[in-house]
Write a protein that holds these residues in place. Structure first.
Motif, PDB file in Angstrom:
ATOM      1  N   ARG A  44      76.362  64.262  26.959  1.00 49.84           N
ATOM      2  CA  ARG A  44      76.111  62.865  26.636  1.00 49.84           C
ATOM      3  C   ARG A  44      75.753  62.134  27.926  1.00 49.84           C
ATOM      4  NH1 ARG A  44      81.324  63.645  27.607  1.00 49.84           N
ATOM      5  NH2 ARG A  44      82.462  62.063  28.795  1.00 49.84           N
ATOM      6  N   PRO A  45      75.097  60.986  27.840  1.00 47.55           N
ATOM      7  CA  PRO A  45      74.854  60.186  29.045  1.00 47.55           C
ATOM      8  C   PRO A  45      76.169  59.842  29.732  1.00 47.55           C
ATOM      9  CG  PRO A  45      73.507  59.399  27.216  1.00 47.55           C
ATOM     10  CD  PRO A  45      74.459  60.414  26.640  1.00 47.55           C
ATOM     11  N   ALA A  47      77.886  62.086  31.404  1.00 47.74           N
ATOM     12  CA  ALA A  47      78.699  63.293  31.513  1.00 47.74           C
ATOM     13  C   ALA A  47      78.528  63.941  32.883  1.00 47.74           C
ATOM     14  CB  ALA A  47      78.327  64.287  30.418  1.00 47.74           C
ATOM     15  N   THR A 272      74.787  63.126  34.531  1.00 44.17           N
ATOM     16  CA  THR A 272      73.702  62.795  33.600  1.00 44.17           C
ATOM     17  C   THR A 272      73.693  61.296  33.268  1.00 44.17           C
ATOM     18  OG1 THR A 272      75.059  63.227  31.648  1.00 44.17           O
ATOM     19  CG2 THR A 272      73.857  65.082  32.599  1.00 44.17           C
TER      20      THR A 272
END
Length: 272
Positions: A44-45, A47, A272
């Protein structure tokens, strides 16, 4: 490598050890059951993705190098603390190549600029062509194709090649791809592409999911020479590159810092 005393402790009472046993292999049988971690799901964004393989005696190493040795030297039952003595060559597992690895007089591990160890991450996916060609390389055309899809490579980026090779890691012979002459076959950067990334894109470093920045059959080590000769660094044997986006993440490289080092195992994370 293990000191003679550690080897003696690990093998006391055993028959005369072989050369491989001198690197601690016989003492490591109980530890060798640890398997490499599976690839992570798409993050996920926000992470944090671990791009590092777990060091075990089973992890593939460059032909002729000994595997890591992990020898118990202290125990909870005797003194209250557990401790292992580790023995490995610098270029083992997920590891950094400092310029000195290839270039006489090049920068050693402790001299690397820390600001270059945190960088925008670019992932070049050549897994499709590598699936049918063990000697596939990242070319300038691959770089241009990436730019056509994702835009310009960010300033001072770290560029990683994803070939899908980590899926072979449980079988060292397949990961190394040795032919009848003992030459390894695995993807890497072409020397021309490595030079292009340095000269035209201003990267801080480059990485691969194989054991060498160069494809296995490059006798001139063109990628090593282009990258390390320009004062950049490399990271080899990266993991989980398929789970991070082609652009937009940042990489953090926990590089080794021992005086005069030509490289060493490192912990590599993608944000990320």
């Amino acid at each position: 490598m293990c000191s003679p005393e550690i080897v003696r402790l690990a093998h006391d009472g055993a028959p005369r050890p072989s050369r491989r046993a001198m690197f601690g292999l016989a003492a490591l049988a109980a530890l060798a059951a640890v398997a490499p971690a599976p690839a992570l799901a798409a993050p996920r964004p926000g992470a944090v993705v671990d791009l590092t393989h777990t060091l075990t005696p089973q992890l593939p190493v460059w032909p002729g190098n000994p595997p890591i040795a992990m020898v118990p030297v202290a125990w909870h039952a005797s003194g209250g603390f557990d401790q292992l003595a580790l023995g490995y060559w610098e270029h083992t597992g997920t590891h950094l190549d400092a310029p000195a690895h290839r270039i006489p007089g090049g920068a050693t591990t402790e001299a690397l600029a820390v600001e270059d160890l945190v960088a925008p991450l670019v992932v070049l996916d050549i897994s499709a062509k590598a699936a049918g060609d063990a000697d596939a390389v990242v070319t300038v055309a691959d770089i241009d194709s990436w730019r056509g899809q994702h835009g310009e490579i960010p300033e001072r980026a770290f560029v990683a090649m994803y070939s899908g090779w980590e899926h072979r890691i449980a079988e060292p012979s397949t990961f190394l791809g040795l032919d009848a002459q003992g030459r390894p076959h695995a993807p890497g950067f072409s020397g021309e592409a490595a030079h292009h990334l340095v000269a035209q894109c201003g990267i801080v470093g480059a990485g691969v999911d194989t054991l060498s920045l160069d494809c296995g059959v490059d006798p001139d080590f063109g990628a090593h020479t282009a990258l390390l000769g320009a004062g950049r660094y490399g990271v080899e044997m990266l993991a989980n590159l398929a789970t991070v986006p082609p652009v937009g993440a940042r990489i953090v490289i926990g590089a080794p810092k021992h005086a005069g080092g030509t490289g060493g195992p490192c912990r590599v994370l993608a944000l990320t």
